[in-house]
Design a protein around this motif. Sequence first.
Motif, PDB file in Angstrom:
ATOM      1  N   PHE A 188     -11.701   0.051  18.935  1.00 17.49           N
ATOM      2  CA  PHE A 188     -13.057  -0.042  18.393  1.00 17.49           C
ATOM      3  C   PHE A 188     -13.938   0.904  19.198  1.00 17.49           C
ATOM      4  O   PHE A 188     -13.596   1.315  20.299  1.00 17.49           O
ATOM      5  N   ASP A 189     -15.094   1.233  18.626  1.00 17.16           N
ATOM      6  CA  ASP A 189     -15.932   2.292  19.180  1.00 17.16           C
ATOM      7  C   ASP A 189     -16.785   1.764  20.338  1.00 17.16           C
ATOM      8  O   ASP A 189     -16.323   1.730  21.455  1.00 17.16           O
ATOM      9  N   MET A 190     -18.000   1.339  20.060  1.00 13.18           N
ATOM     10  CA  MET A 190     -18.895   0.788  21.086  1.00 13.18           C
ATOM     11  C   MET A 190     -18.899   1.596  22.368  1.00 13.18           C
ATOM     12  O   MET A 190     -18.777   1.040  23.473  1.00 13.18           O
ATOM     13  N   LYS A 191     -18.973   2.913  22.238  1.00 11.44           N
ATOM     14  CA  LYS A 191     -19.034   3.771  23.433  1.00 11.44           C
ATOM     15  C   LYS A 191     -20.310   3.491  24.208  1.00 11.44           C
ATOM     16  O   LYS A 191     -21.348   3.174  23.642  1.00 11.44           O
ATOM     17  N   ALA A 249     -35.512  -0.370  39.343  1.00  5.77           N
ATOM     18  CA  ALA A 249     -34.761  -0.450  40.603  1.00  5.77           C
ATOM     19  C   ALA A 249     -33.323   0.029  40.447  1.00  5.77           C
ATOM     20  O   ALA A 249     -32.640   0.278  41.439  1.00  5.77           O
ATOM     21  N   ALA A 250     -32.854   0.137  39.210  1.00  5.15           N
ATOM     22  CA  ALA A 250     -31.444   0.494  38.967  1.00  5.15           C
ATOM     23  C   ALA A 250     -31.301   2.007  38.856  1.00  5.15           C
ATOM     24  O   ALA A 250     -32.188   2.677  38.349  1.00  5.15           O
ATOM     25  N   ASN A 251     -30.146   2.537  39.318  1.00  5.95           N
ATOM     26  CA  ASN A 251     -29.935   3.971  39.084  1.00  5.95           C
ATOM     27  C   ASN A 251     -29.284   4.212  37.727  1.00  5.95           C
ATOM     28  O   ASN A 251     -29.222   5.326  37.237  1.00  5.95           O
ATOM     29  N   THR A 252     -28.783   3.153  37.141  1.00  2.72           N
ATOM     30  CA  THR A 252     -28.116   3.306  35.850  1.00  2.72           C
ATOM     31  C   THR A 252     -28.507   2.170  34.907  1.00  2.72           C
ATOM     32  O   THR A 252     -28.459   0.997  35.291  1.00  2.72           O
ATOM     33  N   VAL A 253     -28.905   2.556  33.701  1.00  2.00           N
ATOM     34  CA  VAL A 253     -29.132   1.584  32.635  1.00  2.00           C
ATOM     35  C   VAL A 253     -28.238   2.031  31.475  1.00  2.00           C
ATOM     36  O   VAL A 253     -28.359   3.154  30.989  1.00  2.00           O
ATOM     37  N   VAL A 254     -27.347   1.174  31.101  1.00  2.00           N
ATOM     38  CA  VAL A 254     -26.324   1.615  30.151  1.00  2.00           C
ATOM     39  C   VAL A 254     -25.970   0.462  29.210  1.00  2.00           C
ATOM     40  O   VAL A 254     -26.007  -0.706  29.602  1.00  2.00           O
ATOM     41  N   GLY A 255     -25.663   0.809  27.967  1.00  2.00           N
ATOM     42  CA  GLY A 255     -25.428  -0.266  27.015  1.00  2.00           C
ATOM     43  C   GLY A 255     -24.449   0.122  25.925  1.00  2.00           C
ATOM     44  O   GLY A 255     -23.916   1.236  25.893  1.00  2.00           O
ATOM     45  N   ILE A 256     -24.195  -0.861  25.081  1.00  5.54           N
ATOM     46  CA  ILE A 256     -23.354  -0.645  23.907  1.00  5.54           C
ATOM     47  C   ILE A 256     -24.096  -1.109  22.669  1.00  5.54           C
ATOM     48  O   ILE A 256     -25.008  -1.933  22.762  1.00  5.54           O
ATOM     49  N   CYS A 257     -23.688  -0.568  21.549  1.00  7.66           N
ATOM     50  CA  CYS A 257     -24.285  -0.952  20.286  1.00  7.66           C
ATOM     51  C   CYS A 257     -23.227  -1.683  19.459  1.00  7.66           C
ATOM     52  O   CYS A 257     -22.182  -1.110  19.142  1.00  7.66           O
ATOM     53  N   VAL A 258     -23.531  -2.961  19.158  1.00  8.00           N
ATOM     54  CA  VAL A 258     -22.557  -3.755  18.407  1.00  8.00           C
ATOM     55  C   VAL A 258     -22.980  -3.788  16.942  1.00  8.00           C
ATOM     56  O   VAL A 258     -24.004  -4.351  16.594  1.00  8.00           O
ATOM     57  N   LYS A 259     -22.170  -3.134  16.133  1.00  6.55           N
ATOM     58  CA  LYS A 259     -22.498  -3.012  14.712  1.00  6.55           C
ATOM     59  C   LYS A 259     -22.548  -4.381  14.037  1.00  6.55           C
ATOM     60  O   LYS A 259     -21.610  -5.176  14.186  1.00  6.55           O
ATOM     61  N   LYS A 290     -18.308  -1.012  35.095  1.00  5.22           N
ATOM     62  CA  LYS A 290     -17.189  -1.958  35.053  1.00  5.22           C
ATOM     63  C   LYS A 290     -17.628  -3.273  34.415  1.00  5.22           C
ATOM     64  O   LYS A 290     -16.876  -3.892  33.665  1.00  5.22           O
ATOM     65  N   GLN A 291     -18.884  -3.672  34.725  1.00  3.89           N
ATOM     66  CA  GLN A 291     -19.395  -4.892  34.104  1.00  3.89           C
ATOM     67  C   GLN A 291     -19.521  -4.721  32.592  1.00  3.89           C
ATOM     68  O   GLN A 291     -19.145  -5.595  31.817  1.00  3.89           O
ATOM     69  N   LEU A 292     -20.021  -3.558  32.216  1.00  2.00           N
ATOM     70  CA  LEU A 292     -20.224  -3.313  30.783  1.00  2.00           C
ATOM     71  C   LEU A 292     -18.880  -3.213  30.050  1.00  2.00           C
ATOM     72  O   LEU A 292     -18.766  -3.598  28.886  1.00  2.00           O
ATOM     73  N   ASN A 293     -17.860  -2.711  30.761  1.00  2.00           N
ATOM     74  CA  ASN A 293     -16.513  -2.673  30.181  1.00  2.00           C
ATOM     75  C   ASN A 293     -16.059  -4.082  29.799  1.00  2.00           C
ATOM     76  O   ASN A 293     -15.547  -4.309  28.698  1.00  2.00           O
ATOM     77  N   GLU A 294     -16.305  -5.034  30.686  1.00  2.00           N
ATOM     78  CA  GLU A 294     -15.903  -6.418  30.398  1.00  2.00           C
ATOM     79  C   GLU A 294     -16.655  -6.945  29.175  1.00  2.00           C
ATOM     80  O   GLU A 294     -16.077  -7.605  28.312  1.00  2.00           O
ATOM     81  N   LEU A 295     -17.953  -6.644  29.143  1.00  2.00           N
ATOM     82  CA  LEU A 295     -18.763  -7.113  28.014  1.00  2.00           C
ATOM     83  C   LEU A 295     -18.294  -6.457  26.720  1.00  2.00           C
ATOM     84  O   LEU A 295     -18.177  -7.107  25.678  1.00  2.00           O
ATOM     85  N   ARG A 296     -18.003  -5.161  26.820  1.00  5.68           N
ATOM     86  CA  ARG A 296     -17.541  -4.431  25.629  1.00  5.68           C
ATOM     87  C   ARG A 296     -16.253  -5.050  25.078  1.00  5.68           C
ATOM     88  O   ARG A 296     -16.116  -5.276  23.873  1.00  5.68           O
ATOM     89  N   LEU A 297     -15.299  -5.331  25.991  1.00  5.23           N
ATOM     90  CA  LEU A 297     -14.034  -5.911  25.540  1.00  5.23           C
ATOM     91  C   LEU A 297     -14.267  -7.284  24.919  1.00  5.23           C
ATOM     92  O   LEU A 297     -13.691  -7.624  23.878  1.00  5.23           O
ATOM     93  N   ASP A 298     -15.161  -8.064  25.551  1.00  2.75           N
ATOM     94  CA  ASP A 298     -15.452  -9.392  25.020  1.00  2.75           C
ATOM     95  C   ASP A 298     -16.081  -9.289  23.634  1.00  2.75           C
ATOM     96  O   ASP A 298     -15.718 -10.034  22.717  1.00  2.75           O
ATOM     97  N   GLY A 352     -15.686  -6.818  21.572  1.00  2.02           N
ATOM     98  CA  GLY A 352     -14.623  -6.377  20.662  1.00  2.02           C
ATOM     99  C   GLY A 352     -13.834  -7.558  20.144  1.00  2.02           C
ATOM    100  O   GLY A 352     -13.534  -7.666  18.938  1.00  2.02           O
ATOM    101  N   THR A 353     -13.506  -8.471  21.053  1.00  2.00           N
ATOM    102  CA  THR A 353     -12.758  -9.666  20.662  1.00  2.00           C
ATOM    103  C   THR A 353     -13.589 -10.526  19.720  1.00  2.00           C
ATOM    104  O   THR A 353     -13.129 -10.952  18.657  1.00  2.00           O
ATOM    105  N   ARG A 354     -14.857 -10.764  20.125  1.00  2.00           N
ATOM    106  CA  ARG A 354     -15.732 -11.603  19.295  1.00  2.00           C
ATOM    107  C   ARG A 354     -15.895 -11.033  17.888  1.00  2.00           C
ATOM    108  O   ARG A 354     -15.982 -11.769  16.919  1.00  2.00           O
ATOM    109  N   MET A 355     -15.965  -9.730  17.784  1.00  2.00           N
ATOM    110  CA  MET A 355     -16.188  -9.094  16.489  1.00  2.00           C
ATOM    111  C   MET A 355     -14.876  -8.908  15.716  1.00  2.00           C
ATOM    112  O   MET A 355     -14.870  -8.310  14.636  1.00  2.00           O
ATOM    113  N   GLY A 356     -13.755  -9.373  16.304  1.00  2.00           N
ATOM    114  CA  GLY A 356     -12.468  -9.272  15.598  1.00  2.00           C
ATOM    115  C   GLY A 356     -11.954  -7.851  15.493  1.00  2.00           C
ATOM    116  O   GLY A 356     -11.290  -7.486  14.520  1.00  2.00           O
TER     117      GLY A 356
END
Lengths: 587, 587
Positions: free
Chosen positions: A291-294, A316-326, A404-412, A414-418
């Motif tokens: 699945f995508d969710m880059k 305060a963060a040096n990185t703000v990063v996210g995914i888009c769940v269709k 790495k945290q976002l990777n876990e969320l992305r995989l979760d 992906g599972t939730r969205m089937g």
Amino acid sequence: MLRTHTNGELRIEHAGTEVTLCGWVQRSRDKGGMIWVDLRDRYGVTQLMLEEGKSSAEALALARGLGREFVVEAKGVVVERLSKNDKMPTGDIEIKVKELRVLNPAKLPPFLIEDETDGGDDIRMKYRYLDLRRNPIRESLQLRHHVGREVRNYLDKQDFIEVETPVLIKSTPEGARDFVVPSRMNPGEFYALPQSPQTFKQLLMVSGFDRYYQIVKCFRDEDLRADRQPEFTQIDCEMSFVEQEDILNMFEGLIRHLFQNVKGLDIGQVPRMTYADAMKYYGSDKPDIRFDMKFVELKGEGVDLTSGKDFQVFDAANTVVGICVKGAAEYTRKQIDELTDFVRRPQIGAKGLIYARVQADGVVKSSVDKFYSEADLATWAAAFNAEPGDLILVLSGDGDKVRKQLNELRLDMGTRMGLRDPNNYTVHWVVDFPLLEYGEEEDRWFAMHHPFTSPKPEDIPLMLAGEFGKVRANAYDLVVNGVEVGGGSIRIFQKDLQSKMFEVLGFTPEEAQAQFGFLLDAFEYGAPPHGGLAFGFDRLCSLFGGTDSIRDYIAFPKNNAGRDVMIDSPSPLAQAQLDELKIKTTV
Amino acid sequence: MLRTHTNGELRIEHAGTEVTLCGWVQRSRDKGGMIWVDLRDRYGVTQLMLEEGKSSAEALALARGLGREFVVEAKGVVVERLSKNDKMPTGDIEIKVKELRVLNPAKLPPFLIEDETDGGDDIRMKYRYLDLRRNPIRESLQLRHHVGREVRNYLDKQDFIEVETPVLIKSTPEGARDFVVPSRMNPGEFYALPQSPQTFKQLLMVSGFDRYYQIVKCFRDEDLRADRQPEFTQIDCEMSFVEQEDILNMFEGLIRHLFQNVKGLDIGQVPRMTYADAMKYYGSDKPDIRFDMKFVELKGEGVDLTSGKDFQVFDAANTVVGICVKGAAEYTRKQIDELTDFVRRPQIGAKGLIYARVQADGVVKSSVDKFYSEADLATWAAAFNAEPGDLILVLSGDGDKVRKQLNELRLDMGTRMGLRDPNNYTVHWVVDFPLLEYGEEEDRWFAMHHPFTSPKPEDIPLMLAGEFGKVRANAYDLVVNGVEVGGGSIRIFQKDLQSKMFEVLGFTPEEAQAQFGFLLDAFEYGAPPHGGLAFGFDRLCSLFGGTDSIRDYIAFPKNNAGRDVMIDSPSPLAQAQLDELKIKTTV
């Protein structure tokens, strides 16, 4: 043979044939003077039939006494069934039994020998020989046999030679912990069991074997996590006179052959992704690209869509990063809370989760509306290419950590969205791994793959200049459905470079010579350029089987404490045995 | 790929083709402005050619610097050779070199990399990776690969499934000594390495796997004799719902398939011989029947052609037995003395040797003419069916002992007479082995095969009556050229009989349960009748290769002290490693 046929082969065209079948009693029914027995073996199930007044009294009495899992031999005639069962291949016929013999009775099994069993993990492991009778487990091991055969078919055709390397080898300090074996003939000394045949396969290249493989047991004495086994099997391969491109092509060919011949699937070309891109877009060196969710950065190198709006967390963060769940904009508050709880779990460690929904009308509503205007949020949505109905999930923090945290969320997600169907396969390479990684705790550099991996030639100057973190390796992993199933590298084949590598890893020249002198010496006697890789055979089989668990693909696995609960091993030794080995336990 | 072709594939029809070859410098000649280099790889040798004035100065300089075993890449054009070499497949062509590159230089190897080397055993083992470059060793390992592949081809077609059994198992007191592995996660406890997967394959039969095989490493911590290795490889097989006849047929089929496909030989039917006959006619349970020389008794059960003639030696013996060596009547006194010395060696232990020659005129002359008349000796000659020109050799003493001595003499005479050509194969079964043998020293009964072997059903009453020495087993060995290459048995599959067997072997019920409880339990849950066998893979390969030494068929063998002198293993462990394992050495 006791039997004339197996329980999987009789068909309507056998009607009238005298047969003898052997197998296990799956179930039996006794109704209105008729007895039916389902007889099972590895090949299938065939129905036996006895009839009051027609079958012998002796056979009837025996049939009435049959329990589940009794081992039985039955002689009789194949007849057409009155009520056929089109769910089983033998469902058109049954055996009119003339003679029945109990080859061995059986106690009632401690759990049901059915596809869905009532037995828990512990009891099934204790009676693994009964668990192995169940179709799903038997089929897993049959699949494993099939995969192994196809691996050999492919590699044999490509002129690879299978060579067995020794199991009793030498302990080395680098890498995981070794299992060791005291030597009785050399008291005070020990062999070690191989974590991989790495140095031996390299020596085979020095020997000119040119194309080697082995399906081989390897051993690691690590604390076991779920689905790790102290002994596991590798498909171990090595080639000479090759560059990385040749290896990738050869083993793309293998994996394509396996998918074709085991699963009947054409996987087409196997795409490649650099390690840097994998980390940037997926926060993982083994991204699941079913699945995508880059990842999209709202704040990071060369981009900042979040600062200056008084939102302290992002500022305060040096990185703000996210995914888009269709199509997840409809997620309820409760569902979002679940996600927040998920990323806050200690093993993930995020502080919180920001979301933004793109409404049907295109307006973006977020949990940080207070700080960001509708226009601000529209720039976010644009960055994600988000459309009405999408849900944007955003984490913030420190670069690598937050990825790495976002990777876990992305995989979760992906599972939730089937989106992670185990029977939908994606296969790709990850290439250009870093050669070295820094171990904070030990305050030294470690080989990311292993000490024999070659730096990219163009990065050798960086290595010599001490810029260890920037050196890329000629190393590659093969990833299937987000699981690393194999990996390897082009190897160092020059003594000087290998010595330099040991130096970087903190070996003194004496230590390097004591541990790997044979390899350094070998490099002086005409070592060819070479490289290779190894696949995790257990893991590969489980992927082909469409499950996450490797245990089902191992006939006699060990539990998480490294115990075989069936044979009750490990176990204490007799004192005489310890004395003979000249060792003592200090427990 | 660095290379376009291997060094074994270019032929005259490639003339004009631009190629790149890689390999090792076998030798080079520099003569009259021409330089020739023999470039070797696993596939063959191809000649490179450079010419003063035509090749580049750079390439010429490089070529002049090449030493033996340098690793080289050469680009050039295939040209027809002026002086062809019909001894090599590539002998019609050579490569006119345009570019030369040294991929890796090489120090002068410590021994010649030739079919006949000047290196002794020790130096070749230390530099095994160089020894493996020699054709005979490389071909041995290629043969091994070929045999393994054909084993799998045959068994796969017969519905056998390869199942991997564990390497980390449990120590058992019966049989040879185990190698053991301390468990860090279970301090004070140990795994053992399998001497064979015997109990696991039986459990697989209980599981219904029906037809199992595995090509698998096994381990025995025995004092090493020549040609024994602490780790060795078995072809391990097991079948369910079979009787002995089925096993013999199935594996006759395998061995026939191997001879056909590996050696191109049709071995025809595989004859069977009882253990009793093997001992009676050959004094060995693995007779070499490439030659006849069957034992003939002059004194023994129901025959006596020697007593009452005042020859004390024969009168005092319960057995007088000999062989007839065709065409050896011309043996000189010196040769006969050599034979006498041979049988008197302590490891054979005969007191003396009597001979009788059948002269051209039919008269028999013997070393005991003093005691036996011409007529007496004629009855001997008749017993042996001896003809003019034959030599009769006779030993006397105690039944089994003297037969074993005569076996040694027979084998020696077979070798002397040139009757043991390794490329002339005889294959046969020895069947009906005794179930048990008595250990004088330990004063108890031992399983001749192993504790899981079934007595012949008709001999079970003898077993129950305590007549242990008379019980025959459903056990069988496959013998090729006097070497046992495989053996097996029909197994016990009933709990009661297995318990009885353990009792006979001196186990208390508690000991039997502690060691083999899992198997005894398994027999209660529906165990099918089953049996199998295992072949010694290393040995089988060496027989196909026509040599006695298994070492050449093992890539990295250990020496007689169990050491791998190349990697210098076994070796001491770091104290921290011992501490972690909670063991101490007591050397």
